[in-house]
Design a protein around this motif. Structure first.
Motif, PDB file in Angstrom:
ATOM      1  N   UNK A 161       0.804  -1.219   0.000  1.00  0.00           N
ATOM      2  CA  UNK A 161       0.000   0.000   0.000  1.00  0.00           C
ATOM      3  C   UNK A 161       0.838   1.271   0.000  1.00  0.00           C
ATOM      4  N   UNK A 162       2.125   1.156   0.363  1.00  0.00           N
ATOM      5  CA  UNK A 162       2.989   2.330   0.362  1.00  0.00           C
ATOM      6  C   UNK A 162       3.339   2.815  -1.044  1.00  0.00           C
ATOM      7  N   UNK A 163       2.928   2.067  -2.085  1.00  0.00           N
ATOM      8  CA  UNK A 163       3.150   2.534  -3.456  1.00  0.00           C
ATOM      9  C   UNK A 163       2.239   3.709  -3.798  1.00  0.00           C
ATOM     10  N   UNK A 164       1.241   3.946  -2.978  1.00  0.00           N
ATOM     11  CA  UNK A 164       0.210   4.938  -3.307  1.00  0.00           C
ATOM     12  C   UNK A 164      -0.005   5.927  -2.168  1.00  0.00           C
ATOM     13  N   UNK A 165      -0.326   7.172  -2.565  1.00  0.00           N
ATOM     14  CA  UNK A 165      -0.890   8.156  -1.647  1.00  0.00           C
ATOM     15  C   UNK A 165      -2.405   8.057  -1.739  1.00  0.00           C
ATOM     16  N   UNK A 166      -3.078   8.193  -0.603  1.00  0.00           N
ATOM     17  CA  UNK A 166      -4.531   8.081  -0.598  1.00  0.00           C
ATOM     18  C   UNK A 166      -5.108   8.919   0.538  1.00  0.00           C
ATOM     19  N   UNK A 167      -6.338   9.397   0.364  1.00  0.00           N
ATOM     20  CA  UNK A 167      -6.972  10.162   1.438  1.00  0.00           C
ATOM     21  C   UNK A 167      -7.147   9.320   2.703  1.00  0.00           C
ATOM     22  N   UNK A 168      -7.265  10.004   3.824  1.00  0.00           N
ATOM     23  CA  UNK A 168      -7.439   9.301   5.095  1.00  0.00           C
ATOM     24  C   UNK A 168      -8.713   8.466   5.106  1.00  0.00           C
ATOM     25  N   UNK A 169      -9.747   8.924   4.391  1.00  0.00           N
ATOM     26  CA  UNK A 169     -11.024   8.204   4.399  1.00  0.00           C
ATOM     27  C   UNK A 169     -11.190   7.269   3.204  1.00  0.00           C
TER      28      UNK A 169
END
Length: 521
Positions: free
Chosen positions: A128-136
């Motif tokens: 999952x660290x391959x991506x930036x994503x919103x907190x929600x």
């Protein structure tokens, strides 16, 4: 439709807009480079053998994990999940940077991504660290090894992508004019048949070390009726050229196996703009089907947005090439400075070797918006595809601004239609006037004294008032004729220019649906 997801959403996903609000790194995850797993033996011959063996076994559909969570990752949620540039897979010393797509509602099943080193290949390990994503983001609830949906290849400098694989067995390129538009796919199975269309999918990819100017990608394909092993060598020295070698193995009989399939969108153009419901003058990714048949004849078939699904077949022997083309490159004809239809690629299929007898088939599907891919073109071998068969095919795809082998004769410039008869006189009921312009091949040097004639044929109805003339102030010639239908069935039309000694133009083909261009009453 020809795909299970919205083409506009696909364009946005592959184009990659950075989310501006609320995007943060996954909590507790440290940045890292691309992580690779243990090496496994790999060769193209080995992949071919493996897919042949797989075709002899019953199809096992992918087991979708966390489907309920993936359903929550709709278009809006998906584009907010952004790949981290520091996790880019660098190939060829930065000549082909590769970034990955996240899974979501429309792309639920992961694909294998592998890097070849000699005679072995190492898998790229998801995290999952391959991506930036919103907190929600719902993506935060997914298993930590869920996998990638696909990938895109960036330009050197990594500011834009020029090649994308995402969904089923589709792939797209921005081509010579740097604008994504139509798609290609490995095969098209049972398009416009009474039975449902089948969409096999690429399950695994392998990237080979770059040679000069090329990126080599190997693909495994699997579906209920077919498996496949494909090699693609991509060259960007002029436009985008893909040399493809494909081996397909039939699990079941396939009624309609389309090879080298192209998928595009056509809503309306200058011919049928009266039927458009948009302020823009034209909206299409492609405006015609071009064929270079085995006899050397060049054909041009303007595309339709028909009242019902239509399938047109062009039987041939040893075809030299076919394409879905975007010939109209004038911005003023589209007036769209957001998606730039005038920059959409022409995609030309160039057979390598002898393809033998077969049929180029064009499928046109009604549409009321630009978000749907409603045009499909492909080649069907004469020999039916039966369970246990292998079909091997080699060809070259050209993603270019102009078709790579321009004919020595004039080509169709435009097709228009209106009321029949003579201006200033009572117009005859039920008569429509067709106007076809040609340009190129030296035709602009000819004058009225050179005996340029239009040869016009129709499968039914009456042709009248045929004449030709040079278009003043241009290098074009115009052919004009009136047509009276004798019913409501589609009419196949054919037209070309000649003089006393030679054919001067490619052949214009058109499927006219009476009453759709100009009312007949």
């Amino acid at each position: 439709m020809t795909s299970s997801f919205n083409r506009r959403e696909f364009a946005q996903l592959t184009g990659g807009l950075l989310a501006a609000l609320g995007i943060v790194a996954p909590t507790g995850e440290a940045l890292a480079e691309v992580r690779l797993g243990k090496p496994e033996p790999f060769s193209f011959d080995g992949l071919i053998a493996a897919m042949k063996e797989k075709a002899a076994k019953p199809y096992v559909p992918p087991k979708t994990r966390a489907s309920d969570i993936l359903d929550k990752i709709d278009y809006d949620a998906h584009w907010k999940i952004q790949f981290r540039p520091d996790h880019t897979l660098e190939l060829g010393g930065g000549k082909a940077p590769i970034r990955f797509f996240h899974l979501g509602r429309y792309f639920k099943d992961p694909v294998g991504i592998n890097v070849i080193d000699g005679n072995t290949a190492k898998p790229v390990l998801y995290g999952p660290d391959y991506f930036d994503m919103p907190k929600d983001s719902p993506a935060r609830e997914l298993p930590k090894d869920i996998g990638f949906a696909g990938f895109r290849v960036m330009e050197e400098g990594e500011k834009k992508d020029w090649l994308a694989f995402l969904g089923a067995a589709y792939f797209r390129s921005s081509g010579e004019l740097d604008q994504f538009g139509m798609s290609a796919r490995a095969v098209a199975i049972d398009v416009a048949m009474p039975t449902p269309e089948e969409f096999p999918r690429f399950t695994d990819f392998w990237f080979a070390p770059l040679e000069t100017g090329t990126l080599t990608i190997y693909m495994a394909m699997d579906g209920p009726s077919i498996t496949g092993a494909i090699r693609m060598d991509c060259d960007r020295s002029k436009g985008v050229v893909m040399d493809i070698s494909a081996h397909y193995f039939m699990r079941k009989d396939i009624a309609r196996l389309g090879l080298a399939a192209l998928t595009s969108m056509f809503w309306f153009d200058e011919l049928n703009a009266r039927n458009g419901k948009d302020w823009r003058p034209e909206i299409h990714d492609s405006d015609g089907l071009a064929i270079w048949n085995g006899n050397g004849e060049r054909l041009w078939r303007p595309l339709n947005n028909p009242p019902t699904v239509m399938t047109s077949s062009f039987v041939d022997q040893n075809i030299k090439g076919f394409a879905l083309e975007q010939r109209d490159r004038n911005f003023d004809h589209y007036q769209d400075d957001g998606v730039f239809y005038e920059k959409r690629s022409t995609v030309w299929v160039e057979p390598k070797g002898d393809w033998g007898p077969g049929t180029v088939q064009l499928v046109e599907i009604p549409t009321d918006d630009e978000i749907h891919d409603n045009i499909v073109a492909y080649f069907i071998p004469e020999k039916p595809a039966k369970a246990g068969d292998e079909v091997a095919v080699d060809y070259r795809l050209h993603w270019v601004a102009e078709e790579p082998y321009v004919p020595p004769v004039a080509r169709v410039w435009s097709t228009r239609a209106g009321m029949g008869g003579v201006p200033g006189q009572p117009r005859p009921k039920g008569v429509i006037k067709f106007v076809v312009d040609f340009e190129g091949g030296g035709i602009g040097k000819l004058g009225q004294q050179d005996g340029v004639e239009a040869v016009v044929e129709a499968s039914s109805g009456k042709i009248s008032g045929v004449y030709t003339l040079p278009v003043v102030g241009t290098e074009r010639w115009r052919a004009v004729f009136d047509f009276t239908a004798d019913g409501t069935a589609p009419v196949e039309m054919r037209l070309f220019l000649k003089d006393k000694t030679a054919t001067l133009s490619e052949t214009w083909l058109y499927q006219y649906h009476p009453g759709t261009l100009v009312p007949l009453d």
